[in-house]
Scaffold this motif. Structure first.
Motif, short mmCIF file in Angstrom:
data_model
loop_
_atom_site.label_atom_id
_atom_site.label_comp_id
_atom_site.label_asym_id
_atom_site.label_seq_id
_atom_site.Cartn_x
_atom_site.Cartn_y
_atom_site.Cartn_z
N GLY A 1 -31.59 -12.47 64.05
CA GLY A 1 -31.49 -11.05 63.61
C GLY A 1 -32.24 -10.24 64.37
N SER A 2 -33.28 -10.91 63.92
CA SER A 2 -34.39 -9.18 64.95
C SER A 2 -34.06 -9.46 66.50
CB SER A 2 -35.80 -9.83 64.64
OG SER A 2 -35.96 -9.92 63.13
N ALA A 3 -33.76 -10.95 67.19
CA ALA A 3 -33.60 -10.30 68.19
C ALA A 3 -32.31 -10.38 68.96
CB ALA A 3 -33.68 -12.10 68.94
N GLY A 4 -31.07 -10.51 68.44
CA GLY A 4 -30.07 -10.12 68.44
C GLY A 4 -29.97 -8.29 68.13
N PHE A 5 -30.56 -7.51 67.40
CA PHE A 5 -30.30 -5.71 67.22
C PHE A 5 -30.82 -5.70 68.52
CE2 PHE A 5 -29.33 -6.33 62.27
CZ PHE A 5 -28.62 -4.97 62.03
N ALA A 6 -32.35 -6.23 68.77
CA ALA A 6 -32.41 -5.56 70.31
C ALA A 6 -31.77 -5.57 71.34
CB ALA A 6 -34.24 -6.27 70.17
N LEU A 7 -30.64 -6.38 71.03
CA LEU A 7 -29.06 -6.21 72.44
C LEU A 7 -28.89 -5.08 72.27
CD1 LEU A 7 -28.99 -9.69 72.63
CD2 LEU A 7 -30.39 -8.86 73.92
N TRP A 8 -27.99 -4.67 71.04
CA TRP A 8 -27.14 -3.94 70.69
C TRP A 8 -27.95 -2.45 71.58
CZ3 TRP A 8 -24.87 -3.47 64.65
CH2 TRP A 8 -23.95 -2.45 64.58
N PRO A 9 -28.95 -1.83 70.65
CA PRO A 9 -28.74 -0.79 72.16
C PRO A 9 -29.15 -0.72 73.45
CG PRO A 9 -30.82 -1.29 71.06
CD PRO A 9 -29.78 -2.27 70.29
N MET A 10 -29.32 -1.94 73.13
CA MET A 10 -29.28 -1.74 74.92
C MET A 10 -27.77 -2.27 75.77
SD MET A 10 -30.72 -5.31 77.72
CE MET A 10 -29.41 -6.37 76.66
N PHE A 11 -26.67 -2.95 74.65
CA PHE A 11 -25.87 -2.61 75.58
C PHE A 11 -24.77 -1.88 74.79
CE2 PHE A 11 -24.93 -7.63 73.69
CZ PHE A 11 -26.08 -7.94 75.62
N ALA A 12 -24.46 -0.76 74.10
CA ALA A 12 -24.20 0.28 73.78
C ALA A 12 -25.25 1.23 74.75
CB ALA A 12 -24.91 0.86 72.30
N GLY A 13 -26.20 1.79 75.10
CA GLY A 13 -27.17 2.11 76.20
C GLY A 13 -25.72 1.39 77.12
N ARG A 14 -25.82 0.94 77.50
CA ARG A 14 -25.08 0.70 79.12
C ARG A 14 -23.44 1.66 79.07
NH1 ARG A 14 -27.88 -2.09 82.37
NH2 ARG A 14 -29.57 -3.08 81.57
N ARG A 15 -22.86 1.40 77.39
CA ARG A 15 -21.48 2.03 77.64
C ARG A 15 -21.67 3.96 77.74
NH1 ARG A 15 -21.27 -1.83 73.47
NH2 ARG A 15 -21.77 -0.17 72.05
N GLY A 16 -22.45 4.07 77.21
CA GLY A 16 -23.35 5.77 77.38
C GLY A 16 -23.49 5.63 78.27
N ARG A 17 -23.88 4.83 80.03
CA ARG A 17 -23.92 5.61 80.88
C ARG A 17 -22.64 5.58 82.02
NH1 ARG A 17 -28.97 3.44 79.73
NH2 ARG A 17 -29.04 1.13 80.17
N ALA A 18 -22.48 4.27 81.89
CA ALA A 18 -21.76 3.95 83.02
C ALA A 18 -20.76 3.32 82.23
CB ALA A 18 -22.41 3.14 84.25
#
Length: 443
Positions: free
Chosen positions: A271-288
């Motif tokens: 879960g800890s490793a997975g939650f680190a991916l959440w903001p990365m994916f969300a950031g990409r959606r926000g940037r492009a």
């Protein structure tokens, strides 16, 4: 990833504290008493719906590049709703105790060995947990700003405080029912610490909370689906205790509870490793809108998670019998099949980590809500069917099958299909991110 590394560092602390909590509780009140208390100790896991799913919106707001005013409006709306939710939760806890009885709801008998005072302890545990609900925004903000490793370190406080409360109860000679509030106290203290760590990123004043102009539009849209996911995942993963409590004996419940003491720290690494991916994916959606991770990277990420889950499965099978004998004083000796079932559940959940963190926008969360409903429904129905002949082992395997068939498999297919449409559809031109970059995103 730094988050997973942090979890590995704190895992021994959490694991030792959890096992020590079990040993103290069994030594003080006996197996039958511990079996009843263990159900109440999981009260915080049984009630994630109190968050109303709003945590997902907070994480996305702090990771997708929104402006300060938008974040302030969303945070003010979120906190107001969470305070309301916590208040309703307290009222519901009291009403259930008065008119229904929590003891009856959890399947406890009215005679010993059920600890005396367990009814009041359950109400108190719910009230303490309710206080921590609005404080939980600190955890979501830390995840959103890429400091999930802070969450991991602060989360270790929960198991430490839980152990301390249990030890204090035993040393003071208080009724064993008071041990039931230990986990709720741990969650409260951990939430306070995470709120303090996130304080510098909270641009919010008390006046904003009572200012009706501070209102985020659509704050419940994503939250509604996240709420649905949270509720049905609670049913999926926590109904096992209730099914065993109602349909099996206390020995089966104690065996299941000890197995979960090993399973939860293991799944927390994933879960800890997975939650680190959440903001990365969300950031990409926000940037492009065309941003995404290549299918090859997704395949590797899923493979890594499944490999970690498989390693945990093997470890659980070998460690569970030894740990059970030690913490229970040779009173509980779970079969090999229970270890295999818990290991299978860990592998199934490991396959769900990456798609679960990727599908966190509105459309993705809607899809996850459908999967959660199907998985929870099938797990409960199958669990009830197999509990009688197969006991705790059958219930665990039923949950593992439901997670794989109705969550991991369809979510993975959905994730890959979406990436395929990004790369080959009209909006093709997705960013190609390899594993080295995703590893940096988790640091």
């Amino acid at each position: 990833m730094r988050s997973a590394g942090a979890r590995v560092l704190v895992l021994p602390i959490s694991g030792v504290c959890s096992l020590a909590t079990t040993a103290v509780a069994i030594d003080y009140g006996g197996i039958d008493s511990y079996a009843a208390i263990s159900v109440v100790l999981a009260i915080a896991l049984l009630l994630p719906f109190a968050d109303l799913g709003l945590g997902a919106g907070v994480i996305n707001a702090y990771s997708d590049g929104r402006g300060p005013d938008d974040r302030r409006d969303l945070l003010a709306s979120t906190v107001r709703l969470l305070v309301l939710s916590a208040s309703l939760l307290v009222v519901a806890a009291i009403l259930v105790s008065v008119f229904v009885s929590w003891s009856r709801l959890f399947g406890f008998s009215e005679e010993p060995p059920t600890p005396s005072g367990i009814e009041g302890a359950i109400v108190l545990a719910v009230v303490i947990f309710a206080i921590s609900v609005p404080l939980g925004v600190g955890q979501r903000i830390l995840i959103g700003i890429g400091k999930n490793h802070y969450v991991v370190f602060a989360g270790a406080i929960t198991s430490v405080v839980t152990l301390l409360v249990v030890v204090v109860v035993s040393v003071a000679g208080l009724p064993s029912a008071f041990m039931a509030v230990a986990a709720a106290v741990g969650v409260l203290v951990s939430s306070l610490v995470m709120l303090r760590l996130a304080w510098s990123s909270i641009d919010l004043r008390f006046a904003d909370l009572i200012d009706r102009r501070r209102r985020a539009r659509g704050v419940l849209s994503l939250g509604a689906y996240m709420l649905c996911v949270s509720c049905f995942l609670a049913i999926l993963f926590q109904s096992g205790r209730l099914i065993i409590s109602h349909l099996c004996d206390d020995y089966q419940l104690a065996s299941y509870s000890i197995a979960m003491q090993l399973y939860l720290p293991a799944v927390s690494i994933l879960g800890s490793a997975g939650f680190a991916l959440w903001p990365m994916f969300a950031g990409r959606r926000g940037r492009a809108s065309t941003g995404g991770v290549s299918q090859v990277s997704f395949t590797k990420l899923v493979g890594i998670m499944v490999a970690l889950g498989s390693a945990g499965c093997i470890a659980l099978v070998f460690v569970l019998p030894l740990v059970s004998r030690v913490v229970s004083g040779h009173s509980v000796d779970p079969p090999l099949s229970l270890g295999l079932g818990v290991g299978a559940l860990l592998v199934a959940q490991s396959a769900q980590v990456v798609p679960g963190m990727y599908l966190t926008d509105l459309a993705g969360m809607r899809f996850q809500a459908v999967c959660a409903i199907l998985a929870a429904t099938s797990a409960v129905l199958l669990g009830v069917y197999v509990a009688g002949p197969f006991g705790a082992t059958g219930v665990v395997f039923a949950t593992a099958a439901a997670v794989f068939l109705f969550q991991a498999a369809p979510s993975t297919v959905r994730m890959w299909l979406r990436e395929r449409s990004l790369r080959y559809g009209p909006s093709s031109g997705a960013l190609n991110v390899d594993l080295s970059l995703t590893s940096k995103g988790g640091k």
